[in-house]
Design an enzyme around this catalytic site. Sequence first.
Site, PDB file in Angstrom:
ATOM      1  N   ARG A 131       0.846  -1.192   0.000  1.00  0.00           N
ATOM      2  CA  ARG A 131       0.000   0.000   0.000  1.00  0.00           C
ATOM      3  C   ARG A 131       0.878   1.237   0.000  1.00  0.00           C
ATOM      4  NH1 ARG A 131      -3.048  -3.026  -1.530  1.00  0.00           N
ATOM      5  NH2 ARG A 131      -5.088  -3.678  -0.732  1.00  0.00           N
ATOM      6  N   GLU A 159      -1.515   7.938  -7.616  1.00  0.00           N
ATOM      7  CA  GLU A 159      -1.644   7.076  -8.798  1.00  0.00           C
ATOM      8  C   GLU A 159      -3.065   7.192  -9.340  1.00  0.00           C
ATOM      9  OE1 GLU A 159      -2.673   2.655  -7.510  1.00  0.00           O
ATOM     10  OE2 GLU A 159      -0.829   3.314  -6.537  1.00  0.00           O
ATOM     11  N   HIS A 182       0.019  -0.668 -10.506  1.00  0.00           N
ATOM     12  CA  HIS A 182      -0.818  -1.310  -9.484  1.00  0.00           C
ATOM     13  C   HIS A 182      -1.395  -2.623 -10.014  1.00  0.00           C
ATOM     14  CE1 HIS A 182      -3.226  -0.299  -5.631  1.00  0.00           C
ATOM     15  NE2 HIS A 182      -3.104  -1.610  -5.769  1.00  0.00           N
TER      16      HIS A 182
END
Length: 301
Positions: A131, A159, A182
């Site tokens: 994270r 992001e 991601h």
Amino acid sequence: ELAFGLMLACDRHIPDNVISLREGKWNKKEFSVAKGLYGRTLGVIGFGNIAQEVVKRGRAFGMNIAVNSRWMTPEIAAEIGVTQAKTPEELASLSDFVSVHIALNPQTKGLLGKAFFNAMRPGTIFINTSRAEVVDQAAMVTALAEKNLKAGLDVFEDEPTVAQGEYTGSLKDNPHVYTTHHIGASTDQAQDAVAAETVRIVKEFKNTGLVPNVVNVAKGETATHLLIVRHADKVGVLAGVLEALKREGVSVQEMENIIMGGAKAAIAQISTDKEPSANVILAIKKNADIFDAHAIPLPKH
């Protein structure tokens, strides 16, 4: 797998190799500079299921392993053959690579900040596929430049939240950083595993009343002790442990079971709301499939 892809990419400059060749350039001299993974120390922050798989793969690369986890004890570290680091900063000082595998919660938000990055040795490679919020990104960016660090990130501040779009953030042109989009869980195998795990959790709740990997634990309940049980990996062993705790009125706050190599033995780590008595410890040890059991107090927050 993505964590190791980023480690290899950072160490061997793989993206830059590809970009250079696509531009029609050949620079074997520059790109031949790499240290390799074998014999170097991989520091792992966290020791949940993902971290445990990372440790296995690190060993396959011939790496030395250090772990920082709030549940880690010297006994468990010795049992699984890793070096215990009591703090993230201690882990940073020991490691050539650091890979982060912790959940985001109030205790871990911003956990890896200036002190952590200051403790890193020059040239360390930092990997985060967990994270973004567990890292102080400003402190990381400063350290990358000042200490010649490399970072491989699948998660980072600002992001994009859409499947396709634009990214104009500060990491876009940072020469010390390789970023992916991601995609840590974005494989067919991973999605199938999520579906299978969902079914397993529902079955476990139906059969035992326990919910593996629960994240919405009731607020206000505070674990005071950690019961560590070394046992044979057999059906029904942990059910007997839980029954013994239930008879004494000891409430289980959280539980994790780590399967050892060969899948014949395991270590259960059970956080409880009070100290299990000597009698209940003795009752647990009477099971022939349990090798040892003891309780330790947890630090007060």
